[in-house]
Design an enzyme around this catalytic site. Structure first.
Site, PDB file in Angstrom:
ATOM      1  N   ASP A 285       0.861  -1.182   0.000  1.00 13.54           N
ATOM      2  CA  ASP A 285       0.000   0.000   0.000  1.00 13.54           C
ATOM      3  C   ASP A 285       0.897   1.232   0.000  1.00 13.54           C
ATOM      4  OD1 ASP A 285      -2.245   1.567  -0.025  1.00 13.54           O
ATOM      5  OD2 ASP A 285      -3.130   0.785   1.823  1.00 13.54           O
TER       6      ASP A 285
ATOM      7  N   CYS B 243      -8.305 -25.474  15.732  1.00 15.96           N
ATOM      8  CA  CYS B 243      -6.984 -25.134  15.208  1.00 15.96           C
ATOM      9  C   CYS B 243      -5.922 -25.595  16.221  1.00 15.96           C
ATOM     10  CB  CYS B 243      -6.882 -23.638  14.922  1.00 15.96           C
ATOM     11  SG  CYS B 243      -6.502 -22.613  16.359  1.00 15.96           S
TER      12      CYS B 243
ATOM     13  N   CYS C 167      -6.115 -23.832  19.646  1.00 15.77           N
ATOM     14  CA  CYS C 167      -7.278 -24.141  20.486  1.00 15.77           C
ATOM     15  C   CYS C 167      -7.268 -25.584  20.982  1.00 15.77           C
ATOM     16  CB  CYS C 167      -8.564 -23.816  19.726  1.00 15.77           C
ATOM     17  SG  CYS C 167      -8.667 -22.053  19.353  1.00 15.77           S
TER      18      CYS C 167
ATOM     19  N   ALA D  21     -11.796   2.893   0.963  1.00 19.33           N
ATOM     20  CA  ALA D  21     -12.520   3.664   1.982  1.00 19.33           C
ATOM     21  C   ALA D  21     -13.773   2.964   2.501  1.00 19.33           C
ATOM     22  CB  ALA D  21     -12.871   5.046   1.431  1.00 19.33           C
TER      23      ALA D  21
ATOM     24  N   CYS E 193     -13.192 -24.127  18.500  1.00 10.15           N
ATOM     25  CA  CYS E 193     -12.363 -24.184  17.302  1.00 10.15           C
ATOM     26  C   CYS E 193     -11.387 -25.348  17.453  1.00 10.15           C
ATOM     27  CB  CYS E 193     -11.609 -22.856  17.177  1.00 10.15           C
ATOM     28  SG  CYS E 193     -10.286 -22.855  15.955  1.00 10.15           S
TER      29      CYS E 193
ATOM     30  N   ASP F 226      -3.985   7.103  -3.659  1.00  9.10           N
ATOM     31  CA  ASP F 226      -5.393   7.480  -3.834  1.00  9.10           C
ATOM     32  C   ASP F 226      -5.892   8.198  -2.589  1.00  9.10           C
ATOM     33  OD1 ASP F 226      -4.973   4.890  -2.556  1.00  9.10           O
ATOM     34  OD2 ASP F 226      -7.146   4.738  -2.430  1.00  9.10           O
TER      35      ASP F 226
HETATM   36  N1  GUN Z   1      -6.604   0.743   3.114  1.00  4.27           N
HETATM   37  C1  GUN Z   1      -7.893   0.745   3.528  1.00  4.27           C
HETATM   38  N2  GUN Z   1      -8.650   1.526   2.707  1.00  4.27           N
HETATM   39  C2  GUN Z   1      -7.827   2.009   1.771  1.00  4.27           C
HETATM   40  C3  GUN Z   1      -8.034   2.859   0.630  1.00  4.27           C
HETATM   41  O1  GUN Z   1      -9.121   3.333   0.343  1.00  4.27           O
HETATM   42  N3  GUN Z   1      -6.915   3.132  -0.139  1.00  4.27           N
HETATM   43  C4  GUN Z   1      -5.673   2.631   0.158  1.00  4.27           C
HETATM   44  N4  GUN Z   1      -4.652   2.923  -0.642  1.00  4.27           N
HETATM   45  N5  GUN Z   1      -5.460   1.845   1.227  1.00  4.27           N
HETATM   46  C5  GUN Z   1      -6.529   1.544   2.015  1.00  4.27           C
HETATM   47 ZN    ZN Z   2      -8.547 -21.821  17.118  1.00  4.74          ZN
END
Ligand code: GUN
Ligand code: ZN
Length: 489
Positions: free
Chosen positions: A90, A278, A281, A193, A276, A125
């Site tokens: 990101d 796993c 657990c 978002a 669970c 963005d």
């Molecule tokens: N991580 C969570 N939401 C967003 C988003 O809208 N844009 C980016 N780039 N990372 C995110």
């Molecule tokens: Zn578990």
């Protein structure tokens, strides 16, 4: 550019796909565990043991810390994390949405992601908060589109580039944004978002956001739901056509001593039993887990196991053709998820276009099942039955059938159809023998339409009292239909 996404199996708008990246092929739907380059509760090199095929980390966090930046530039992102599979990064946009500003430009962060050898890069963005004005959402979206176009021009080589779709909760903006990005051409389309929607349980709004953004995209394009990491909503999002998820939830919830299940979340102190199987657990009792010195780490591991378990369950459901049954079950875990289910079925005309027309089974799981795309499709194809002569419509088998030229079976939620089709999908559905109001309503509306369309036929309707609905009055008032005296059953 090696943008390649092959769809190998479909159910509703969901699919099993293969996404090719420079560091290998990823089978979707899948979750990308979020790796914090500073704090690693679970090491990236261990992630494959949980079922992870691709990781996601934040290039902005790496960029800002000298030690991390220098190592990433010198040895590459994969060496920095010690993971040789695909990694998405990101851009700092999330920090932008939380702190209002970042110390990089779009150009700088794209260049940096390229230099450290990421598999999927994200431009800078603007994640627009859901409740801003239309004007503000549009303004942010236009800036986002400009930056994404700029990024598209900067990227060289085989690195994939993501094009985040923004537009807040305005369906027309989401669709327009998706369409414009489609024209430019990105390799993955994250829907951005949506974290504030999920944090406030606005799952019905989330359904609208996904459905409108999907409408603007090529249906074969891979979609990432940005910031979605709770397994409770995976099935719903997959059924609407999301392929990639990212989970920081496994670690963030663990830090808050929270234990994730596909039905919701527990605070660890609420747990008397561990529901669970796993490895974590099975090796601990609830008491031991609560008191463990490494409780956070144990919870993070459990959370990750159940996250991938849910993905495998979803993939199996797509494979079998019963994803919508799974969605209906999961959406009964929380009233706000039930709202989302109802909202999803308002998009049944669109789901019907995506949905394979033949599957193996249809299980009626409750009133919402009456709104399934298969039921809608049945109602749209009534003209394929041309019915003449004397016709019995019956809700249950009867000796009187031999007295008529034709026999139609009345089966909620579908309606009436020729006996010969009884074993054909979806009319071979498993339904309840005590139909509910919603399924009767759909079935009667379709039957009224059918009787209207076949004025040459003379219908007799034989109904058991369990099939009574106010629309029976409308049906029996039709000129070419009479109501037979009901038999005791
Ligand atoms: N991580 C969570 N939401 C967003 C988003 O809208 N844009 C980016 N780039 N990372 C995110
Ligand atoms: Zn578990």
């Amino acid at each position: 550019m090696s943008s390649q996404f092959d769809i190998i199996h479909k159910d509703a708008a969901g699919r099993i796909g293969k996404l090719t990246t420079p560091h290998g092929v990823v089978e979707t739907p899948t979750v990308m565990p979020v790796i914090n380059p500073n704090i690693q509760t679970i090491k990236p090199s261990e992630m494959r043991d949980f079922g992870a095929e691709i990781l996601i980390t934040n290039s902005y966090i790496i960029y800002r810390k000298d030690e991390l930046r220098e190592k990433a530039l010198r040895d590459g992102l994969h060496a920095l994390l010690d993971f040789d599979g695909p990694i998405m990064t990101d851009s700092g946009s999330f920090q932008l949405s939380v702190y209002g500003e970042v110390e990089v430009t779009n150009e700088m962060i794209i260049d940096f992601q390229q230099k450290i050898g990421t598999d999927i890069a994200v431009p800078l963005d603007i994640p627009t908060h859901p409740d801003v004005s239309y004007e503000k959402a549009k303004e942010d979206m236009d800036v986002t589109i400009q930056r994404l176009k700029q990024a598209r021009g900067l990227v060289k080589g085989d690195m994939l580039l993501a094009g985040p779709v923004q537009g807040a909760t305005y369906g027309d903006l989401r669709e327009e944004c998706a369409r414009e990005l489609s024209d430019v051409g990105f390799d993955v389309y994250p829907f951005g978002a949506v974290v504030p929607l999920m944090e406030s349980y606005r799952y019905a709004d989330l359904v609208d956001v996904i459905a409108s953004a999907k409408k603007g995209l090529d249906p074969t394009a891979p979609v990432h739901l940005f910031g979605a990491g709770h397994p409770m909503m995976f099935a719903l999002a997959v059924a609407l056509g999301c392929d990639l998820f990212d989970s920081a939830a496994y670690a963030l919830y663990a830090k808050d001593r929270r234990y994730i299940t596909s039905r919701g979340t527990y605070h660890v102190d609420q747990l008397k039993y561990l529901p669970c199987s796993c490895p974590i657990c099975m090796a601990h009792s609830a008491e031991e887990l609560k008191k463990a010195h490494n409780c956070t780490e144990l919870l993070a591991r459990h959370n990750l196991y159940v996250t991938f378990e849910e993905m495998r369950q979803i993939k199996q459901a797509i494979w079998e053709g019963n994803l919508l049954e799974l969605v209906e079950q999961r959406c009964r875990s929380h009233p706000r998820m039930l709202e989302a289910l109802k909202q999803m079925y308002t998009y049944s005309p669109w789901l019907e276009e995506c949905d394979p027309s033949s599957k193996s089974t249809f299980f009626y799981c409750g009133p919402e099942s009456s709104r399934r795309p298969e039921v809608l499709r049945f109602g749209r194809q009534l003209e394929r039955f041309t019915i003449k002569g004397s016709v019995l419509i019956r809700t249950y088998p009867t000796k009187r059938e031999k007295d008529y030229d034709n026999v139609l079976i009345f089966k909620p939620p579908f309606g009436s159809y020729p006996q010969e089709l009884a074993e054909v999908y979806p009319l071979n559905a498993e339904v309840v023998r005590t139909p509910d109001y919603e399924s009767l309503e759909t079935a009667y509306l379709n039957t009224i339409k059918l009787v209207e369309m076949n004025t040459d036929a003379q219908f007799t309707f034989l109904m058991h009292e369990k099939f009574y609905h106010p629309l029976v009055e409308k049906l029996s008032s039709m000129a070419n239909l009479t109501l037979a005296d009901s038999e005791k059953k």
